[in-house]
Structures are given as structure tokens and as C-alpha cells.
Design a protein around this motif. Structure first.
Motif, short mmCIF file in Angstrom:
data_model
loop_
_atom_site.label_atom_id
_atom_site.label_comp_id
_atom_site.label_asym_id
_atom_site.label_seq_id
_atom_site.Cartn_x
_atom_site.Cartn_y
_atom_site.Cartn_z
N VAL A 88 0.79 -1.10 0.21
CA VAL A 88 -0.05 0.06 0.14
C VAL A 88 0.79 1.31 -0.13
CG1 VAL A 88 -1.69 1.33 1.47
CG2 VAL A 88 -1.93 -1.31 1.11
N SER A 89 0.32 2.26 -0.67
CA SER A 89 1.05 3.57 -1.12
C SER A 89 0.44 4.31 0.26
CB SER A 89 1.34 3.99 -2.22
OG SER A 89 1.59 5.52 -2.45
N GLY A 90 1.03 5.11 0.91
CA GLY A 90 0.38 6.08 1.86
C GLY A 90 0.59 7.40 1.76
N THR A 91 -0.19 8.25 1.51
CA THR A 91 -0.28 9.79 1.41
C THR A 91 -1.59 10.17 2.45
OG1 THR A 91 -1.41 10.09 -0.55
CG2 THR A 91 0.95 9.93 -0.80
N SER A 92 -2.27 11.37 1.56
CA SER A 92 -3.28 11.61 2.37
C SER A 92 -4.55 10.67 2.12
CB SER A 92 -3.55 13.18 2.05
OG SER A 92 -3.65 13.36 0.57
N ILE A 93 -4.30 9.86 1.12
CA ILE A 93 -5.14 8.75 0.96
C ILE A 93 -4.19 7.41 0.93
CG2 ILE A 93 -6.61 10.12 -0.53
CD1 ILE A 93 -5.46 8.76 -2.92
#
Length: 430
Positions: A88-93
Motif C-alpha cells: 500500500v502507498s500511503g499519502t493523504s489517501i
């Protein structure tokens, strides 16, 4: 499984109470030895989710994201054949990196290669909302039933794109669903956030000073998860009528308070979660307050079991007796004293650093001075070295210190996040 896991519980406590005494403190040393995982019949089903921070700050410097990609590839290669996994790539989403559509896939030569190719294309951009990463991980685990459920979470920043209560709410949702090891890289992450994740999801928390440390860290976390052979083990505690369980706390290899995590089995029996186990040793502090009895009487203060999937793995009894012999009743258990000090050490560091952050110099000096003193007494050399980054030690045995005027933010958070690590009792020769 054809090979049954073996658990051994040793109890260290002073069973003698003075007349009118109530409190029994015991250290439970739990040692687990498992079946041979080379035998497929002994291997539990497992799943792993890797959450990688890809916010904009991961590009400053670029080595952070580069090493995070390399670390993720190492973790993927460490998975056992057939273990379900997702990245999973995590940013503000939170978004799927691999597989492309939400879900998990078994680890094979083909899926590993595809996953590593997808990870290689990651770019840094956006903010940080850790609760949303955990939300997706929770959904992924729910979609892929497995006995051992493990997640890795890497971040380099503060959880600034969602409210603190949103993260807490999501942690509550994820509690008991999977174990999560969290790591911080760089100087912008927050120790309190990583410790909260570790405490709720029964994992570990740490910070890494050099991005080049990431591959080894990811390999170690994944290998440890692959070495688990029994999941969802609970510490089951029975106590007599009229008694009160004061404390249930893991004290080694790190401090983790389980007192508020009780699940009632009956009015006098409660389960406290300990997560998944492999071949390892952990120690727990149990404190029980009893109704006083007459001198000479002996009672069962607690019955301690380890259980998993409704099956008892081992059991030990903790006795208490009242005496008017002060030589017996005043004897102090070395292990109880040691781990009480270790728990106080963790609290002193955290309280001292918070006081320093808000400018309360008097409290910060007192609490960090006490931490230096406790670290010296217990032989916790790693913590003593970390404290040396935030204070100038004048005299360690007395806890005499002065606060450093300039402290690197990373040193503060590293000292904080590692405050919960403990060392075992020093054994006297012979």
C-alpha cells in the motif's frame, strides 16, 4: 499442526505478605518453543501488508524513498511461498501498489517479481493520513483470512492530514485484527503516534537514523512474522472473589500495558491479548490486590494460563500466605523491583520530553534526571546513550543533569520511541 507449540511459564514473586498485607506482585517469564516450520504441516496460514509512506517529504532526501523501495523488495523476498501479501502507498489517501486492485495475492516467483516492479515505480507526492492507510490494511486482512496477520508501516512524517481522533478511531477498529510494526525514518515522524500504533496493534515501534538501515529492518520484521506459529494468544488470569487485578503489563522486551485490554470470560476470569508467538521469551508483571486473611493462611492469589483458539497451552498457580516474620514478608523480588524500575524509566523519559517540549524546564530536568538514574541502575546502556543526546549528565547515580540547549528533533523522537524498550534482570555470578 502435527507439531504442538510448547509454552513454559516461570513465576518470580514473594509469596509472603505481612499481617494485613494485600498486594501480590509477580513477574511471569513466558518462554515459547515451536514446531519445525520446515514441515508444511506445522506452518500456519499468514498474510502481510506493507504500508509505505510516499508523501512529498519522502523525496527529501531522495535516499529515503529509494531505500524504502529496496526494503519493500527485501520484505517481499522474505515472505514464505504462498503467504498472502499486498503493498500500500500511503499519502493523504491510501492506494494499492500491488496487486493493482484491492486484495491480496499469494507469494510466488511471479507475484514477487510483479510486486517489486510496481514498487520500483513509486513516486513521492502528497500528505500523510496514517489512519487511512490502516483502514485499507484492515480491509485487506478481512478479505484474506489467515491465522498470522502482520503489517509493516513506514512513515517519515507527522500524521497531519487527519485529526488525531481519526487515527485513534481507526486504531480501535483495527485492534485485534492484525499486528503492526511501525517504523519512522528521518526527523519528522512523531514517537507518540508510532507508540500508539504499537500499543494498540501489539507490535513494535522504532526509529531509524539512516535510510540504509531500512532493508535490514524490513527483513527482520518480516522474518519474525514468518516465524510465528500460533496466533492470537491470550494471557488468561483467574483471581479469587474480593480481589482486584491492579496491573497486567508486558515488561520485556518492551513495556506494553495490557491492564485495560481485559476481555471477560467470567466474573473472575479475564483474557489479556498478547498477539502471535514464535520461539521467544516475554515477561509480564501481574499485580493482584487480595482481601487480607489471618496469619498462617495460604490462598491462591491467581491462576495464570495461556490460551489460543479455546485451547489451554500452559498454566501456573500463584500462591500467597500471610506471616508475622518480617524477614520473609519484606523480601523484595529482584525481578519485580527491576521491571517496576523499567516501567518507571519509560514513563520518566516520556514525561520529561513532553515537559521539555512545552517549556517546563523544572519538570523536564527532574523527570529526565530520574530517567538517567534508573538507566544507570538497571544497566540499560542503550537508553543511557540516547538520554545523553538530550541532556548533559553531571552524575548518573544521583540523576544530576542539565538539559541541552540545542537538540536534534530526531534525537528527541528516537529517545521517546525507544523509551519502552527494556533489558532483562542482570544475573549475579553463580
Amino acid at each position: 499442526m502435527s507439531g504442538a507449540p510448547q509454552f513454559l511459564v516461570e513465576v518470580d514473586h514473594n509469596e509472603y505478605l505481612p499481617a494485613g498485607g494485600q498486594v501480590v506482585d509477580a513477574i511471569l517469564t513466558v518462554t515459547a518453543s515451536g514446531p519445525d516450520l520446515r514441515d508444511p504441516a506445522n506452518v500456519p496460514s499468514a498474510a502481510q501488508v506493507i504500508m509505505i509512506d510516499t508523501s512529498g517529504s519522502m523525496a527529501m532526501p531522495a535516499t529515503k524513498l529509494a531505500e524504502a523501495k529496496r526494503a519493500t523488495a527485501v520484505a517481499i523476498d522474505t515472505l514464505r511461498e504462498g503467504v498472502g501479501f499486498a503493498v500500500v502507498s500511503g499519502t493523504s489517501i491510501a492506494r494499492m501498489v500491488y496487486p493493482p486492485q484491492p486484495g491480496m495475492v499469494p507469494a510466488t516467483a511471479q507475484t514477487r517479481a510483479q510486486a517489486k516492479a510496481a514498487v520500483a515505480g513509486l513516486r513521492a507526492d502528497g500528505g500523510t493520513a496514517i489512519g487511512r492507510w490502516l483502514d485499507l490494511a484492515n480491509w485487506l486482512f478481512a478479505s484474506y483470512p489467515a491465522e498470522v496477520r502482520h503489517a509493516i508501516l513506514l512513515t517519515d512524517g507527522r500524521n497531519e492530514h487527519e485529526r488525531p481522533e481519526e487515527l485513534q478511531r481507526m486504531l480501535a477498529v483495527c485492534e485485534g485484527r492484525f499486528v503492526c510494526d511501525s517504523r519512522g525514518i528521518g526527523t519528522g515522524w512523531v514517537a507518540g503516534e508510532l507508540r500508539a500504533i504499537a500499543a494498540t496493534l501489539l507490535g513494535t515501534a522504532d526509529g531509524l537514523e539512516n535510510p540504509a538501515e531500512l532493508p535490514a529492518a524490513f527483513q527482520a520484521m518480516t522474518a519474525a512474522a514468518m516465524g510465528k506459529w500460533v496466533a492470537d494468544v491470550a494471557l488468561r488470569i483467574w483471581s479469587p472473589a474480593g480481589s482486584t487485578i491492579r496491573t497486567v503489563k508486558q515488561v520485556f522486551p518492551h513495556v506494553q500495558d495490557l491492564s485495560g485490554r481485559r476481555t471477560a470470560v467470567s466474573a473472575r476470569i479475564g483474557d489479556y491479548p498478547t498477539g502471535a508467538w514464535g520461539a521467544e521469551t516475554r515477561e509480564y508483571h501481574l499485580s493482584v490486590a487480595l482481601e487480607p486473611d489471618t496469619v498462617g493462611e495460604e490462598v491462591l492469589a491467581a491462576r495464570v494460563s495461556l490460551v489460543s483458539a479455546g485451547q489451554m497451552l500452559t498454566q501456573r498457580l500463584i500462591l500467597a500466605r500471610w506471616t508475622d516474620d518480617t524477614a520473609l514478608s519484606t523480601r523484595i523480588s529482584a525481578q519485580v523491583a527491576h521491571y517496576t524500575g523499567q516501567a518507571e524509566l519509560a514513563a520518566a523519559i516520556q514525561e520529561g520530553l513532553r515537559a521539555r517540549e512545552v517549556g517546563d524546564i523544572e519538570t523536564a530536568t527532574a523527570r529526565l534526571g530520574r530517567a538517567v538514574q534508573l538507566a544507570a541502575e538497571s544497566g540499560h546502556d542503550e537508553t543511557a546513550q540516547l538520554l545523553g543526546r538530550v541532556v548533559d549528565v553531571v552524575d548518573a547515580p544521583t540523576g544530576t543533569i542539565s538539559l541541552k540547549r540545542q537538540v536534534n528533533a530526531g534525537d528527541t523522537e528516537l529517545t521517546d520511541v525507544r523509551s519502552i524498550k527494556t533489558v532483562r534482570v542482570r544475573k549475579e555470578p553463580g
